[in-house]
Write an enzyme that holds these catalytic residues in place. Structure first.
Site, PDB file in Angstrom:
ATOM      1  N   ASN A   1      13.959  13.367  -2.900  1.00  0.00           N
ATOM      2  CA  ASN A   1      12.676  12.926  -3.439  1.00  0.00           C
ATOM      3  C   ASN A   1      12.379  13.760  -4.672  1.00  0.00           C
ATOM      4  O   ASN A   1      12.695  14.947  -4.708  1.00  0.00           O
ATOM      5  CB  ASN A   1      11.537  13.119  -2.442  1.00  0.00           C
ATOM      6  N   GLY A   2      11.720  13.160  -5.660  1.00  0.00           N
ATOM      7  CA  GLY A   2      11.352  13.911  -6.851  1.00  0.00           C
ATOM      8  C   GLY A   2      12.114  13.441  -8.077  1.00  0.00           C
ATOM      9  O   GLY A   2      12.796  12.418  -8.064  1.00  0.00           O
TER      10      GLY A   2
ATOM     11  N   LYS B   1      -9.730  -1.281  -5.058  1.00  0.00           N
ATOM     12  CA  LYS B   1      -9.221  -1.808  -3.786  1.00  0.00           C
ATOM     13  C   LYS B   1      -8.715  -3.238  -3.957  1.00  0.00           C
ATOM     14  O   LYS B   1      -7.661  -3.599  -3.449  1.00  0.00           O
ATOM     15  CB  LYS B   1     -10.318  -1.778  -2.711  1.00  0.00           C
TER      16      LYS B   1
ATOM     17  N   HIS C   1     -22.438  -4.432 -23.279  1.00  0.00           N
ATOM     18  CA  HIS C   1     -21.691  -3.814 -24.370  1.00  0.00           C
ATOM     19  C   HIS C   1     -20.234  -4.270 -24.366  1.00  0.00           C
ATOM     20  O   HIS C   1     -19.331  -3.503 -24.702  1.00  0.00           O
ATOM     21  CB  HIS C   1     -21.785  -2.292 -24.286  1.00  0.00           C
TER      22      HIS C   1
ATOM     23  N   ARG D   1       4.596   5.026   2.867  1.00  0.00           N
ATOM     24  CA  ARG D   1       4.632   5.790   1.621  1.00  0.00           C
ATOM     25  C   ARG D   1       4.966   4.908   0.419  1.00  0.00           C
ATOM     26  O   ARG D   1       4.742   5.297  -0.726  1.00  0.00           O
ATOM     27  CB  ARG D   1       5.653   6.929   1.720  1.00  0.00           C
TER      28      ARG D   1
ATOM     29  N   GLU E   1      -5.442  -3.233  -5.973  1.00  0.00           N
ATOM     30  CA  GLU E   1      -4.312  -2.646  -5.259  1.00  0.00           C
ATOM     31  C   GLU E   1      -3.659  -3.614  -4.285  1.00  0.00           C
ATOM     32  O   GLU E   1      -2.429  -3.683  -4.199  1.00  0.00           O
ATOM     33  CB  GLU E   1      -4.778  -1.402  -4.477  1.00  0.00           C
TER      34      GLU E   1
ATOM     35  N   TRP F   1      11.549   5.017  -3.644  1.00  0.00           N
ATOM     36  CA  TRP F   1      10.633   4.388  -4.584  1.00  0.00           C
ATOM     37  C   TRP F   1      11.211   4.656  -5.959  1.00  0.00           C
ATOM     38  O   TRP F   1      11.276   5.798  -6.405  1.00  0.00           O
ATOM     39  CB  TRP F   1       9.239   4.987  -4.431  1.00  0.00           C
TER      40      TRP F   1
ATOM     41  N   GLU G   1     -14.412   1.935  -7.259  1.00  0.00           N
ATOM     42  CA  GLU G   1     -13.572   1.959  -6.060  1.00  0.00           C
ATOM     43  C   GLU G   1     -13.385   0.556  -5.491  1.00  0.00           C
ATOM     44  O   GLU G   1     -12.289   0.197  -5.052  1.00  0.00           O
ATOM     45  CB  GLU G   1     -14.181   2.895  -5.011  1.00  0.00           C
TER      46      GLU G   1
ATOM     47  N   LYS H   1       2.051   5.774  -1.266  1.00  0.00           N
ATOM     48  CA  LYS H   1       0.928   6.482  -0.646  1.00  0.00           C
ATOM     49  C   LYS H   1       0.777   7.897  -1.204  1.00  0.00           C
ATOM     50  O   LYS H   1      -0.326   8.337  -1.509  1.00  0.00           O
ATOM     51  CB  LYS H   1       1.141   6.541   0.872  1.00  0.00           C
TER      52      LYS H   1
ATOM     53  N   CYS I   1       8.839   7.778  -1.798  1.00  0.00           N
ATOM     54  CA  CYS I   1      10.104   8.090  -1.141  1.00  0.00           C
ATOM     55  C   CYS I   1       9.848   8.749   0.213  1.00  0.00           C
ATOM     56  O   CYS I   1       8.820   9.378   0.420  1.00  0.00           O
ATOM     57  CB  CYS I   1      11.003   8.989  -1.975  1.00  0.00           C
TER      58      CYS I   1
END
Length: 612
Positions: free
Chosen positions: A99-100, A489, A508, A27, A492, A73, A485, A607, A2
């Site tokens: 926001n929140g 990436k 395994h 964001r 995402e 968001w 990582e 973000k 948001c």
């Protein structure tokens, strides 16, 4: 998550708000809206991009020198026009953005419904604006007092800005566990989730603290009180970011720009902290707590996502160099169990934004147990920077792309400096090894530049694998977090399923997935367990897996086994993550672009994750 931007002054608010919303797009969001006041309140909002809001407002009445705007968001209620912000109160005299998450909104909503209120949306935000007006009318109090009373009834997180038709020169803002910054200009004020919409107009800012309510008026100035009605003196700070850092600078995407900024961002992270000529490492931000860190029983690193991967590298670094036990915890899990923490522990909290809700909650839990809290974050004045006992900024500069790149390498650089400094103080490293390592570390920015020259080769590899449905990433030791990582990436930004594993764990379970359709990315630099990794590669080859290998320049063995080899410069084993990460970032970027994905704003991601 948001985005908030608001303005009150003498200028037309609409262009300032619109530009602010575009600046906040990084964001992550699914709807946008704004309210403007010029004699009466006007509200425009819709599902979709800010550009669609701009189209919607063409030809409409957008006059007014005061207004609020928001990118949402979705949390409560699906992304649609009705659930978009802002929201009117019952009389349409108030409009609010938020926001929140208000955790007790259902109870509050039921009480308001019993008093005759109706709701058009599924959001918690609409409940709060109705509650504020209900208190204002029922108690016959000033708007700012109604806000304060309402927030004392709220459980959860919030950053809110309210505009009132009865107060055409006033904004009211408040925050708890969600960031809010006030820009102070010449006869004008700005409010935003972060500094990006403000820096163009003023460098003077006030960061609101938790449970503070700001009354921002052109006639009476800026006044701050807590929700418990205690007066606070606004503390004006200077923004350090430059407007040019918020532009693409000729790159097609912010993510690519930020990948290419890493030689400079790593250098900026080490600037003033590493001096190879004088052979010293110094982290001034933690100086007062250095003794506590040197004598700690253990370190606990708490983080989320990419920052958690940086923390894993930090675990290897600190344990090998400083010989202090380290545990790396997902902040979201740490906060919901009963961890054993005491006053002899040091907790390191890592977050790019400095606003990650789960990491902030983990900090508060650790503080309640008496631990010393050290923060590593990128955003000056952020909540984590203020909640920790001490810490250090990465100085990576603004990171606009949702998928973190330069923030990761800067975090690893800070953890490397921290490990070296602790090792020297504790006497767990010889002087000759210390000097050798810091000279090698100083060369990393130049080696990152050389690694970026591999871009064209990586483009060709991306063309081959862009349509694959799955990827496997493997690494051992320091390169295991790099594998994690790299897989993150790709997930995402390209929406391809990818998993990272320790290379030895392949047999395994994951080995069952390997066939001629499975690309396997292996970090196989010529250090540490190199021979073991070669054996893992041979196991993949035997099952016809396609191998993309990250190898050291001049490597022959793995290069001959791999289908594609990407050669990075030689460096110390513990510094390999700073180099090996770069081609994996580029590979993910180019595959995503070729698949037509929005690399800067991947679907469903935000973000700054300021809610659980």
């Amino acid at each position: 998550m948001c985005g908030i931007v608001a303005y009150v002054g003498k200028k037309e608010a609409y262009p300032i708000l619109l530009k602010g919303l575009y600046r906040l797009e990084y964001r992550g969001y699914d709807s946008a809206g704004m309210a403007l006041l010029d004699n009466n309140l006007k509200l425009y909002k819709n599902r979709g991009k800010v550009s669609e809001l701009e189209l919607q407002t063409q030809g409409k009445d957008i006059k007014g020198s005061i207004g609020i705007a928001h990118t949402r968001w979705a949390t409560h209620g699906e992304p649609n026009d009705v659930n978009a912000h802002p929201f009117f109160s019952k009389t349409h005299k108030l409009a609010m953005i938020h926001n929140g998450i208000i955790e007790n909104y259902v109870i509050l909503k039921e009480e308001l419904i019993a008093r005759g209120y109706e709701f058009s949306s599924n959001t918690d935000t609409e409940v709060l604006v109705h509650l504020i007006e209900d208190i204002q009318l029922k108690e016959n109090v000033a708007l700012e007092e109604a806000v304060r009373i309402a927030l004392n009834q709220v459980i959860g997180a919030y950053a809110i800005v309210i505009i009132s038709e009865n107060h055409p020169d006033m904004l009211i803002a408040a925050r708890k566990s969600s960031p809010l910054v006030i820009g102070v200009g010449e006869g004008e004020y700005f409010v935003a989730s972060d500094a990006t919409p403000i820096v163009e107009y003023t460098k003077n800012v006030v960061y609101l603290n938790d449970e503070e309510v700001a009354v921002i008026s052109l006639s009476t100035g800026l006044k701050i009180r807590t929700i418990k009605n205690k007066e606070k003196t606004p503390y004006i700070e200077q923004l350090e970011i430059n407007l040019s850092a918020l532009e693409k600078g000729g790159f097609p995407h912010f993510m690519l720009k930020e990948i290419y900024e890493q030689p400079r961002s790593i250098k900026d992270t080490m600037r003033g902290r590493l001096n190879a000529n004088k052979e010293i490492v110094s982290l001034g931000g933690i100086f007062d707590f250095k003794k506590k860190m040197i004598n700690a029983n253990r370190f606990v690193i708490v983080a989320c996502g990419t920052s958690w991967h940086a923390g894993l590298v930090g675990e290897y670094l600190i344990e090998e160099l400083a010989r202090i036990p380290v545990e790396v915890e997902y902040a979201s899990e740490f906060r919901y169990r009963t961890p054993i923490i005491n006053e002899n522990d040091v907790v390191i909290a890592i977050s790019q934004s400095g606003e990650t809700a789960d990491t902030l909650a983990a900090i508060e839990l650790a503080k309640s147990k008496g631990a010393t809290i050290i923060g590593i974050c990128n955003v000056v004045g952020s909540s984590i920077a203020r909640a920790t006992h001490a810490g250090t900024y990465t100085h990576a500069g603004p990171e606009i792309g949702v998928a973190s790149t330069k923030a990761f390498t800067s975090q690893v650089a800070i953890l490397t400096l921290m490990a070296l400094s602790l090792a020297q103080e504790r006497g767990t490293i010889s002087q000759s090894d210390f000097f050798r390592l810091i000279h090698q570390l100083e060369e990393i920015p130049e080696k990152v530049e050389r690694t970026l020259l591999l871009n064209d080769k990586i483009v060709e590899i991306a063309k081959v694998f862009k349509d694959k449905a799955n990827f496997l990433y493997l690494g051992r030791g320091y390169n295991f977090p790099v594998a994690l990582e790299g897989a993150l990436k790709l997930k995402e930004i390209s929406y391809i399923h990818a998993e990272g594993y320790p290379a030895a764990e392949m047999k395994h379970g994951p080995i069952a997935l390997i066939d001629e359709e499975m690309p396997v990315v292996i970090i196989a630099t010529n250090k540490g367990t190199y021979d073991k990794v070669v054996s893992n590669i041979q196991e993949v080859k035997a099952r016809k897996g396609k191998i993309i290998a990250i190898v050291t320049e001049g490597d022959v063995t793995v290069k001959n086994l791999a289908d594609y080899a990407i050669e990075i410069p030689e460096t110390e084993e513990m510094f390999v993550p700073l180099l090996a990460t770069i081609p994996l970032q580029l590979l993910a970027y180019h595959i995503a672009v070729m698949r037509g994905c929005n690399v800067d704003q991947p679907r469903n991601l935000a973000k700054s994750v300021t809610v659980e």
